[in-house]
Design a protein around this motif. Structure first.
Motif, PDB file in Angstrom:
ATOM      1  N   LEU A  22       0.841  -1.126   0.265  1.00 14.72           N
ATOM      2  CA  LEU A  22      -0.354   0.011   0.087  1.00 14.72           C
ATOM      3  C   LEU A  22       0.924   0.931   0.194  1.00 14.72           C
ATOM      4  O   LEU A  22       0.278   2.352  -0.751  1.00 14.72           O
ATOM      5  CB  LEU A  22      -1.335   0.229   1.502  1.00 14.72           C
ATOM      6  CG  LEU A  22      -1.887   0.730   1.387  1.00 14.72           C
ATOM      7  CD1 LEU A  22      -2.766   0.932  -0.376  1.00 14.72           C
ATOM      8  CD2 LEU A  22      -3.255   1.045   2.372  1.00 14.72           C
ATOM      9  N   ALA A  23       1.850   1.363   0.622  1.00 13.33           N
ATOM     10  CA  ALA A  23       2.847   2.279   0.312  1.00 13.33           C
ATOM     11  C   ALA A  23       3.531   2.600  -0.578  1.00 13.33           C
ATOM     12  O   ALA A  23       3.714   3.830  -1.009  1.00 13.33           O
ATOM     13  CB  ALA A  23       4.048   1.978   1.828  1.00 13.33           C
ATOM     14  N   GLY A  78       5.178  17.921   1.061  1.00 21.66           N
ATOM     15  CA  GLY A  78       5.049  17.617   3.048  1.00 21.66           C
ATOM     16  C   GLY A  78       3.699  16.641   3.461  1.00 21.66           C
ATOM     17  O   GLY A  78       3.548  16.819   4.452  1.00 21.66           O
ATOM     18  N   ILE A  79       2.724  16.375   2.400  1.00 25.18           N
ATOM     19  CA  ILE A  79       1.813  15.409   3.186  1.00 25.18           C
ATOM     20  C   ILE A  79       2.545  14.053   3.543  1.00 25.18           C
ATOM     21  O   ILE A  79       3.431  13.498   3.448  1.00 25.18           O
ATOM     22  CB  ILE A  79       0.873  14.634   2.009  1.00 25.18           C
ATOM     23  CG1 ILE A  79      -0.654  14.144   2.798  1.00 25.18           C
ATOM     24  CG2 ILE A  79       1.256  13.934   1.265  1.00 25.18           C
ATOM     25  CD1 ILE A  79      -1.293  13.452   2.234  1.00 25.18           C
ATOM     26  N   ARG A  80       2.115  13.393   4.772  1.00 28.56           N
ATOM     27  CA  ARG A  80       2.540  12.431   5.451  1.00 28.56           C
ATOM     28  C   ARG A  80       1.360  11.517   5.678  1.00 28.56           C
ATOM     29  O   ARG A  80       0.500  11.713   6.501  1.00 28.56           O
ATOM     30  CB  ARG A  80       3.003  12.389   6.929  1.00 28.56           C
ATOM     31  CG  ARG A  80       4.435  14.290   7.027  1.00 28.56           C
ATOM     32  CD  ARG A  80       4.726  14.291   8.318  1.00 28.56           C
ATOM     33  NE  ARG A  80       4.776  12.587   8.841  1.00 28.56           N
ATOM     34  CZ  ARG A  80       4.904  12.982  10.464  1.00 28.56           C
ATOM     35  NH1 ARG A  80       4.681  13.870  11.157  1.00 28.56           N
ATOM     36  NH2 ARG A  80       4.751  12.001  11.452  1.00 28.56           N
ATOM     37  N   MET A  81       1.656  10.195   5.341  1.00 28.08           N
ATOM     38  CA  MET A  81       1.210   9.065   6.183  1.00 28.08           C
ATOM     39  C   MET A  81       1.737   7.709   6.221  1.00 28.08           C
ATOM     40  O   MET A  81       2.765   7.521   5.676  1.00 28.08           O
ATOM     41  CB  MET A  81       0.258   8.744   4.352  1.00 28.08           C
ATOM     42  CG  MET A  81      -0.129   9.801   3.544  1.00 28.08           C
ATOM     43  SD  MET A  81      -1.650   9.230   2.094  1.00 28.08           S
ATOM     44  CE  MET A  81      -2.734   7.902   2.409  1.00 28.08           C
ATOM     45  N   ALA A  82       0.854   6.882   7.080  1.00 28.85           N
ATOM     46  CA  ALA A  82       2.026   5.899   7.355  1.00 28.85           C
ATOM     47  C   ALA A  82       0.880   4.428   6.732  1.00 28.85           C
ATOM     48  O   ALA A  82      -0.454   4.511   7.167  1.00 28.85           O
ATOM     49  CB  ALA A  82       1.677   6.290   8.783  1.00 28.85           C
ATOM     50  N   PHE A  83       1.363   3.251   7.124  1.00 30.09           N
ATOM     51  CA  PHE A  83       0.616   2.170   6.684  1.00 30.09           C
ATOM     52  C   PHE A  83       0.705   1.374   7.584  1.00 30.09           C
ATOM     53  O   PHE A  83       2.006   0.523   7.922  1.00 30.09           O
ATOM     54  CB  PHE A  83       1.083   1.599   4.844  1.00 30.09           C
ATOM     55  CG  PHE A  83       0.709   2.708   3.754  1.00 30.09           C
ATOM     56  CD1 PHE A  83      -0.539   3.470   3.564  1.00 30.09           C
ATOM     57  CD2 PHE A  83       2.051   3.445   4.360  1.00 30.09           C
ATOM     58  CE1 PHE A  83      -0.573   4.591   3.096  1.00 30.09           C
ATOM     59  CE2 PHE A  83       1.517   5.014   2.933  1.00 30.09           C
ATOM     60  CZ  PHE A  83       0.433   4.874   2.565  1.00 30.09           C
ATOM     61  N   GLU A  89       8.597  10.026  -0.879  1.00 31.38           N
ATOM     62  CA  GLU A  89       9.504   9.651   0.064  1.00 31.38           C
ATOM     63  C   GLU A  89       9.461   8.672   0.851  1.00 31.38           C
ATOM     64  O   GLU A  89       8.308   9.087   1.682  1.00 31.38           O
ATOM     65  CB  GLU A  89      10.759   9.912  -0.586  1.00 31.38           C
ATOM     66  CG  GLU A  89      11.027  11.551   0.713  1.00 31.38           C
ATOM     67  CD  GLU A  89      11.820  11.821   1.040  1.00 31.38           C
ATOM     68  OE1 GLU A  89      12.514  12.110   1.784  1.00 31.38           O
ATOM     69  OE2 GLU A  89      12.714  12.728  -0.331  1.00 31.38           O
ATOM     70  N   GLU A  90      10.213   7.331   1.143  1.00 31.10           N
ATOM     71  CA  GLU A  90       9.915   6.906   2.402  1.00 31.10           C
ATOM     72  C   GLU A  90      10.980   7.589   3.595  1.00 31.10           C
ATOM     73  O   GLU A  90      11.704   8.110   3.394  1.00 31.10           O
ATOM     74  CB  GLU A  90      10.115   5.106   1.864  1.00 31.10           C
ATOM     75  CG  GLU A  90       9.673   3.986   3.346  1.00 31.10           C
ATOM     76  CD  GLU A  90       9.550   2.914   2.702  1.00 31.10           C
ATOM     77  OE1 GLU A  90      10.932   1.841   3.223  1.00 31.10           O
ATOM     78  OE2 GLU A  90       9.252   2.489   1.624  1.00 31.10           O
ATOM     79  N   ARG A 110       5.283  -1.568  10.124  1.00 26.21           N
ATOM     80  CA  ARG A 110       4.336   0.179  10.037  1.00 26.21           C
ATOM     81  C   ARG A 110       5.615   1.045   8.282  1.00 26.21           C
ATOM     82  O   ARG A 110       7.152   0.496   8.318  1.00 26.21           O
ATOM     83  CB  ARG A 110       4.609   0.805  10.688  1.00 26.21           C
ATOM     84  CG  ARG A 110       4.230   2.620  11.014  1.00 26.21           C
ATOM     85  CD  ARG A 110       4.303   2.947  12.069  1.00 26.21           C
ATOM     86  NE  ARG A 110       4.578   4.574  12.044  1.00 26.21           N
ATOM     87  CZ  ARG A 110       3.257   5.553  11.737  1.00 26.21           C
ATOM     88  NH1 ARG A 110       2.421   5.054  12.485  1.00 26.21           N
ATOM     89  NH2 ARG A 110       3.651   6.689  11.700  1.00 26.21           N
ATOM     90  N   VAL A 111       4.938   1.656   7.721  1.00 29.65           N
ATOM     91  CA  VAL A 111       5.918   2.111   6.481  1.00 29.65           C
ATOM     92  C   VAL A 111       5.554   3.525   6.724  1.00 29.65           C
ATOM     93  O   VAL A 111       3.840   3.617   6.693  1.00 29.65           O
ATOM     94  CB  VAL A 111       6.078   1.633   5.156  1.00 29.65           C
ATOM     95  CG1 VAL A 111       6.531   2.199   4.131  1.00 29.65           C
ATOM     96  CG2 VAL A 111       6.076  -0.061   5.655  1.00 29.65           C
ATOM     97  N   GLU A 112       6.215   4.616   6.640  1.00 27.94           N
ATOM     98  CA  GLU A 112       5.733   5.962   6.507  1.00 27.94           C
ATOM     99  C   GLU A 112       6.132   6.788   5.191  1.00 27.94           C
ATOM    100  O   GLU A 112       7.553   6.236   4.911  1.00 27.94           O
ATOM    101  CB  GLU A 112       5.897   6.807   7.782  1.00 27.94           C
ATOM    102  CG  GLU A 112       5.367   8.308   7.786  1.00 27.94           C
ATOM    103  CD  GLU A 112       5.732   8.744   9.580  1.00 27.94           C
ATOM    104  OE1 GLU A 112       5.654   9.877   9.207  1.00 27.94           O
ATOM    105  OE2 GLU A 112       5.085   7.907  10.579  1.00 27.94           O
TER     106      GLU A 112
END
Length: 130
Positions: free
Chosen positions: A19-20, A46-51, A30-31, A38-40
């Motif tokens: 999903l990342a 600038g949006i930050r997402m984690a899975f 970028e990771e 967990r992967v962020e």
């Protein structure tokens, strides 16, 4: 002093690495952090997402009422058709692509794990001419 600051949007899923990868490509991100569960990522805007790994995660069923919207994301795009082709090419799925009535043009999709998101048309704004 700010008591609470914005953090990161976290989506639960069975396979966070996959999903990342979808969102990294979609958002040109970028990771920034990875561990076993967990992967962020951080997008260029600038949006930050984690899975986060949850082996019993159940994707939302939107637009069906059972297990419907748990959360969804809105992304702004200048070209809905181009963005749709990219999403489908990355493994996403169209949920609702009819033009709704109202002032905004938007389309609904799901990522490969079933989380829903919306693309909203946002016209480019030209810089001020002096």
């Amino acid at each position: 002093m700010t008591l609470v600051t914005a953090g990161v949007v976290v989506l639960d899923c069975a396979e966070p690495e996959k999903l990342a990868a979808f969102y990294k490509e979609l958002l040109v991100a970028e990771e920034t952090d990875t561990n076993a569960n967990r992967v962020e990522i951080r997008g260029t805007d600038g949006i930050r997402m984690a899975f986060r790994r949850d082996v019993s995660a159940t994707p939302p069923s939107w637009p069906r009422p059972e297990n419907s919207f748990q959360v969804h994301l809105d992304f702004h795009v200048e070209d809905l058709d181009e963005a749709e082709r990219r999403i489908i090419g990355l493994g996403g799925r169209a949920l609702e692509t009819k033009d709704p009535s109202g002032p905004f043009e938007e389309r609904g999709y799901s990522d490969p794990a079933g989380h829903s998101f919306t693309l909203r048309y946002a016209a480019a704004t030209a810089p001020k001419q002096d």
